[in-house]
Design a protein around this motif. Structure first.
Motif, PDB file in Angstrom:
ATOM      1  N   LYS A  17       0.849  -1.186   0.000  1.00  0.00           N
ATOM      2  CA  LYS A  17       0.000   0.000   0.000  1.00  0.00           C
ATOM      3  C   LYS A  17       0.883   1.233   0.000  1.00  0.00           C
ATOM      4  O   LYS A  17       2.107   1.146   0.212  1.00  0.00           O
ATOM      5  CB  LYS A  17      -0.953  -0.007   1.199  1.00  0.00           C
ATOM      6  CG  LYS A  17      -0.264  -0.166   2.536  1.00  0.00           C
ATOM      7  CD  LYS A  17      -1.250  -0.359   3.681  1.00  0.00           C
ATOM      8  CE  LYS A  17      -2.095   0.861   3.946  1.00  0.00           C
ATOM      9  NZ  LYS A  17      -2.823   0.771   5.214  1.00  0.00           N
ATOM     10  N   THR A  18       0.294   2.390  -0.215  1.00  0.00           N
ATOM     11  CA  THR A  18       1.079   3.617  -0.388  1.00  0.00           C
ATOM     12  C   THR A  18       1.828   4.003   0.875  1.00  0.00           C
ATOM     13  O   THR A  18       3.014   4.348   0.826  1.00  0.00           O
ATOM     14  CB  THR A  18       0.156   4.780  -0.816  1.00  0.00           C
ATOM     15  OG1 THR A  18      -0.546   4.400  -2.006  1.00  0.00           O
ATOM     16  CG2 THR A  18       0.968   6.037  -1.094  1.00  0.00           C
ATOM     17  N   TYR A  19       1.162   3.963   2.029  1.00  0.00           N
ATOM     18  CA  TYR A  19       1.785   4.390   3.282  1.00  0.00           C
ATOM     19  C   TYR A  19       1.651   3.284   4.327  1.00  0.00           C
ATOM     20  O   TYR A  19       0.550   2.754   4.550  1.00  0.00           O
ATOM     21  CB  TYR A  19       1.132   5.657   3.821  1.00  0.00           C
ATOM     22  CG  TYR A  19       1.195   6.843   2.886  1.00  0.00           C
ATOM     23  CD1 TYR A  19       2.400   7.496   2.637  1.00  0.00           C
ATOM     24  CD2 TYR A  19       0.047   7.301   2.249  1.00  0.00           C
ATOM     25  CE1 TYR A  19       2.468   8.583   1.779  1.00  0.00           C
ATOM     26  CE2 TYR A  19       0.094   8.396   1.394  1.00  0.00           C
ATOM     27  CZ  TYR A  19       1.311   9.026   1.151  1.00  0.00           C
ATOM     28  OH  TYR A  19       1.367  10.098   0.302  1.00  0.00           O
ATOM     29  N   CYS A  20       2.755   2.974   4.980  1.00  0.00           N
ATOM     30  CA  CYS A  20       2.754   2.037   6.105  1.00  0.00           C
ATOM     31  C   CYS A  20       3.542   2.688   7.241  1.00  0.00           C
ATOM     32  O   CYS A  20       4.705   3.073   7.063  1.00  0.00           O
ATOM     33  CB  CYS A  20       3.394   0.712   5.715  1.00  0.00           C
ATOM     34  SG  CYS A  20       2.425  -0.276   4.545  1.00  0.00           S
ATOM     35  N   PHE A  21       2.918   2.788   8.403  1.00  0.00           N
ATOM     36  CA  PHE A  21       3.513   3.513   9.519  1.00  0.00           C
ATOM     37  C   PHE A  21       3.860   2.551  10.658  1.00  0.00           C
ATOM     38  O   PHE A  21       3.004   1.785  11.115  1.00  0.00           O
ATOM     39  CB  PHE A  21       2.558   4.590  10.031  1.00  0.00           C
ATOM     40  CG  PHE A  21       2.178   5.594   8.972  1.00  0.00           C
ATOM     41  CD1 PHE A  21       3.148   6.334   8.308  1.00  0.00           C
ATOM     42  CD2 PHE A  21       0.847   5.804   8.634  1.00  0.00           C
ATOM     43  CE1 PHE A  21       2.807   7.257   7.338  1.00  0.00           C
ATOM     44  CE2 PHE A  21       0.494   6.722   7.663  1.00  0.00           C
ATOM     45  CZ  PHE A  21       1.477   7.454   7.009  1.00  0.00           C
ATOM     46  N   ARG A  22       5.109   2.650  11.103  1.00  0.00           N
ATOM     47  CA  ARG A  22       5.627   1.714  12.095  1.00  0.00           C
ATOM     48  C   ARG A  22       6.530   2.450  13.074  1.00  0.00           C
ATOM     49  O   ARG A  22       7.175   3.444  12.726  1.00  0.00           O
ATOM     50  CB  ARG A  22       6.408   0.604  11.374  1.00  0.00           C
ATOM     51  CG  ARG A  22       6.978  -0.484  12.263  1.00  0.00           C
ATOM     52  CD  ARG A  22       7.643  -1.562  11.420  1.00  0.00           C
ATOM     53  NE  ARG A  22       8.849  -1.072  10.763  1.00  0.00           N
ATOM     54  CZ  ARG A  22      10.064  -1.082  11.293  1.00  0.00           C
ATOM     55  NH1 ARG A  22      10.239  -1.549  12.525  1.00  0.00           N
ATOM     56  NH2 ARG A  22      11.115  -0.640  10.624  1.00  0.00           N
ATOM     57  N   ALA A  23       6.563   1.946  14.310  1.00  0.00           N
ATOM     58  CA  ALA A  23       7.455   2.491  15.332  1.00  0.00           C
ATOM     59  C   ALA A  23       7.992   1.337  16.168  1.00  0.00           C
ATOM     60  O   ALA A  23       7.396   0.253  16.214  1.00  0.00           O
ATOM     61  CB  ALA A  23       6.707   3.474  16.224  1.00  0.00           C
ATOM     62  N   PRO A  24       9.122   1.520  16.853  1.00  0.00           N
ATOM     63  CA  PRO A  24       9.610   0.490  17.776  1.00  0.00           C
ATOM     64  C   PRO A  24       8.590   0.234  18.874  1.00  0.00           C
ATOM     65  O   PRO A  24       7.797   1.112  19.222  1.00  0.00           O
ATOM     66  CB  PRO A  24      10.894   1.110  18.352  1.00  0.00           C
ATOM     67  CG  PRO A  24      11.260   2.222  17.440  1.00  0.00           C
ATOM     68  CD  PRO A  24       9.976   2.718  16.835  1.00  0.00           C
ATOM     69  N   THR A  25       8.622  -0.960  19.427  1.00  0.00           N
ATOM     70  CA  THR A  25       7.665  -1.292  20.490  1.00  0.00           C
ATOM     71  C   THR A  25       7.839  -0.374  21.702  1.00  0.00           C
ATOM     72  O   THR A  25       6.870  -0.120  22.427  1.00  0.00           O
ATOM     73  CB  THR A  25       7.820  -2.758  20.917  1.00  0.00           C
ATOM     74  OG1 THR A  25       9.191  -3.009  21.262  1.00  0.00           O
ATOM     75  CG2 THR A  25       7.410  -3.703  19.787  1.00  0.00           C
ATOM     76  N   SER A  26       9.030   0.144  21.894  1.00  0.00           N
ATOM     77  CA  SER A  26       9.261   1.044  23.037  1.00  0.00           C
ATOM     78  C   SER A  26       8.440   2.321  22.936  1.00  0.00           C
ATOM     79  O   SER A  26       8.174   2.984  23.953  1.00  0.00           O
ATOM     80  CB  SER A  26      10.747   1.404  23.135  1.00  0.00           C
ATOM     81  OG  SER A  26      11.175   2.107  21.978  1.00  0.00           O
ATOM     82  N   PHE A  27       7.993   2.674  21.720  1.00  0.00           N
ATOM     83  CA  PHE A  27       7.239   3.917  21.534  1.00  0.00           C
ATOM     84  C   PHE A  27       5.842   3.861  22.148  1.00  0.00           C
ATOM     85  O   PHE A  27       5.168   4.891  22.230  1.00  0.00           O
ATOM     86  CB  PHE A  27       7.145   4.264  20.048  1.00  0.00           C
ATOM     87  CG  PHE A  27       8.334   5.024  19.513  1.00  0.00           C
ATOM     88  CD1 PHE A  27       9.599   4.801  20.032  1.00  0.00           C
ATOM     89  CD2 PHE A  27       8.192   5.947  18.499  1.00  0.00           C
ATOM     90  CE1 PHE A  27      10.712   5.481  19.542  1.00  0.00           C
ATOM     91  CE2 PHE A  27       9.289   6.642  18.006  1.00  0.00           C
ATOM     92  CZ  PHE A  27      10.551   6.417  18.534  1.00  0.00           C
ATOM     93  N   ALA A  28       5.404   2.693  22.604  1.00  0.00           N
ATOM     94  CA  ALA A  28       4.131   2.629  23.336  1.00  0.00           C
ATOM     95  C   ALA A  28       4.203   3.467  24.605  1.00  0.00           C
ATOM     96  O   ALA A  28       3.168   3.908  25.130  1.00  0.00           O
ATOM     97  CB  ALA A  28       3.787   1.180  23.667  1.00  0.00           C
ATOM     98  N   LYS A  29       5.416   3.721  25.071  1.00  0.00           N
ATOM     99  CA  LYS A  29       5.594   4.549  26.263  1.00  0.00           C
ATOM    100  C   LYS A  29       5.170   5.998  26.011  1.00  0.00           C
ATOM    101  O   LYS A  29       4.934   6.748  26.957  1.00  0.00           O
ATOM    102  CB  LYS A  29       7.052   4.502  26.725  1.00  0.00           C
ATOM    103  CG  LYS A  29       7.517   3.125  27.177  1.00  0.00           C
ATOM    104  CD  LYS A  29       8.947   3.157  27.669  1.00  0.00           C
ATOM    105  CE  LYS A  29       9.436   1.755  28.015  1.00  0.00           C
ATOM    106  NZ  LYS A  29       8.624   1.131  29.086  1.00  0.00           N
ATOM    107  N   ILE A  30       5.062   6.395  24.752  1.00  0.00           N
ATOM    108  CA  ILE A  30       4.548   7.729  24.433  1.00  0.00           C
ATOM    109  C   ILE A  30       3.145   7.901  24.999  1.00  0.00           C
ATOM    110  O   ILE A  30       2.780   8.970  25.496  1.00  0.00           O
ATOM    111  CB  ILE A  30       4.537   7.955  22.911  1.00  0.00           C
ATOM    112  CG1 ILE A  30       5.967   7.964  22.359  1.00  0.00           C
ATOM    113  CG2 ILE A  30       3.813   9.247  22.545  1.00  0.00           C
ATOM    114  CD1 ILE A  30       6.030   7.954  20.848  1.00  0.00           C
ATOM    115  N   LEU A  31       2.352   6.841  24.916  1.00  0.00           N
ATOM    116  CA  LEU A  31       0.972   6.903  25.387  1.00  0.00           C
ATOM    117  C   LEU A  31       0.904   7.039  26.903  1.00  0.00           C
ATOM    118  O   LEU A  31       0.186   7.896  27.428  1.00  0.00           O
ATOM    119  CB  LEU A  31       0.203   5.661  24.917  1.00  0.00           C
ATOM    120  CG  LEU A  31       0.071   5.522  23.395  1.00  0.00           C
ATOM    121  CD1 LEU A  31      -0.423   4.140  23.017  1.00  0.00           C
ATOM    122  CD2 LEU A  31      -0.874   6.594  22.841  1.00  0.00           C
ATOM    123  N   THR A  32       1.652   6.218  27.617  1.00  0.00           N
ATOM    124  CA  THR A  32       1.604   6.308  29.073  1.00  0.00           C
ATOM    125  C   THR A  32       2.247   7.603  29.564  1.00  0.00           C
ATOM    126  O   THR A  32       1.760   8.231  30.508  1.00  0.00           O
ATOM    127  CB  THR A  32       2.299   5.085  29.711  1.00  0.00           C
ATOM    128  OG1 THR A  32       3.570   4.864  29.086  1.00  0.00           O
ATOM    129  CG2 THR A  32       1.449   3.840  29.541  1.00  0.00           C
TER     130      THR A  32
END
Length: 365
Positions: free
Chosen positions: A102-117
């Motif tokens: 697909k045109t755009y696929c967005f991914r981040a390291p699993t550690s980035f879940a800490k952005i939410l907390t």
């Protein structure tokens, strides 16, 4: 002339104070308790793979500035509510395998879940067009990562499907989420999720929908149909996103619909294409027996970047004329006359009472 100007200034001041007082007064005289839930629009907490090392990418920003950076300027709101709900439109996944065509696929390291907390975001919707950018492994890893981080999730997708129930002081608020195109093919799954919330005896149900035409400032018929369906199924509030821009507010059958909140922390694009955004904060009111009385919406105008020239992935709250422009933009697509913005408060709308109980419901609680 000076006296006239002084009188005008005095009248404006009195008007503002009255508006502020009205916004701050009790939701309803009979409310014994309230639950305040803030909804955020599209949050893409990742970048395309080939941009990870570029100095303009979301991943680069977070690696340089830390997990608390993206939501740091809106903590006065989301750091003091009962619950904040965002639309998570990316995956937490360490690999490039299973990337979809697909045109755009967005991914981040699993550690980035800490952005939410770190940002006081307690729950996310996963039913959207980017949650499966890396197939079954990507979304399942995302779910596992969220759960390990203590972030609640809900939504109906091919590889992950669940509801979320928030509880406070004996009151239950249930959440369901659905992507518009997925609803057309899997309405049975959405119905089953509503049934889960009925079986759990939720006092209030919130429907979260993802759909509409990108960069259209007006909702389309398919969004209205999905919102109406959720209301018929028992939702008291329906909140939408996907168009990346703000759309209007409707009130029908004792339910409030916010069609699109626009982008919020949006790591998917470095350019500022449409900078207006908003937080939708709902206060749900209950009597001393936990009986739902109704809700009230406060629209808090925002910009999803601190710069108009480029996206710095750090939304902040508008004030003054810029804030009222946000409300005016939403008015053009609303079937109600939105209340104006009040400095330091937001645009607090009229209280929407719960539907009147039928005689059978009243005698058989």
């Amino acid at each position: 002339m000076h006296l006239r100007k002084a009188l005008i200034a005095l009248l404006l001041c009195v008007s503002m104070l009255l508006n502020f007082a009205a916004a701050e007064e009790n939701i309803t005289p009979d409310a014994a308790s309230t639950v305040t839930v803030t909804f955020l629009g599209d949050c893409t907490l990742g970048s395309e793979d080939h941009f990870w090392e570029r100095d303009f990418s979301f991943v680069y920003y977070i690696n340089q500035l830390g997990y608390d950076y993206p939501f740091s300027l809106v903590q006065d709101v989301i750091g003091h509510d009962d619950l904040t709900v965002a639309n998570l439109e990316s995956v937490f996944y360490e690999y490039t395998a299973n990337k979809q065509d697909k045109t755009y696929c967005f991914r981040a390291p699993t550690s980035f879940a800490k952005i939410l907390t770190a940002g006081s975001v307690e729950a996310v919707n996963l039913s959207n067009n980017h949650s499966e950018d890396y197939g079954a492994r990507g979304i399942r890893t995302t779910v596992e990562t969220l759960e390990n981080e203590g972030v609640n999730w809900f939504g109906t997708t091919e590889y992950a499907n669940d509801v979320y129930i928030y509880e406070k002081d004996g009151v239950k608020i249930g959440f369901v989420g659905i992507y518009l195109t997925y609803w057309w093919a899997h309405n049975d799954m959405l119905k089953a999720n509503f049934q889960k919330l009925y079986d759990a005896e939720c006092d209030v149900i919130v429907g979260v929908m993802h759909g509409g035409v990108e960069y259209s400032f007006y909702h389309e018929e398919s969004q209205r149909k999905l919102a109406d369906y959720m209301i018929r199924m028992g939702a008291s509030v329906v909140v939408g996103h996907h168009p990346h821009v703000l759309q209007g507010v409707d009130v029908r059958d004792n339910a409030t619909i916010v069609y699109s909140l626009g982008n919020f922390v949006f790591g998917g694009n470095k350019a500022m294409r449409a900078y207006q955004s908003a937080m939708a904060q709902f206060t749900f009111s209950f009597d001393e027996n936990g009986e739902y009385l109704g809700h009230q919406l406060n629209i808090i105008p925002c910009q999803y970047s601190g710069s108009r020239e480029y996206n710095d992935y750090r939304p902040f709250m508008f004030t003054g004329d810029e804030a009222e422009k946000v409300i005016e933009a939403m008015r053009r697509d609303s079937n109600i006359r939105l209340k104006p913005y009040v400095e330091g408060v937001g645009a607090v709308q009229d209280f929407v009472p719960a539907p009147a109980k039928t005689e059978t419901e009243a005698t058989n609680p």
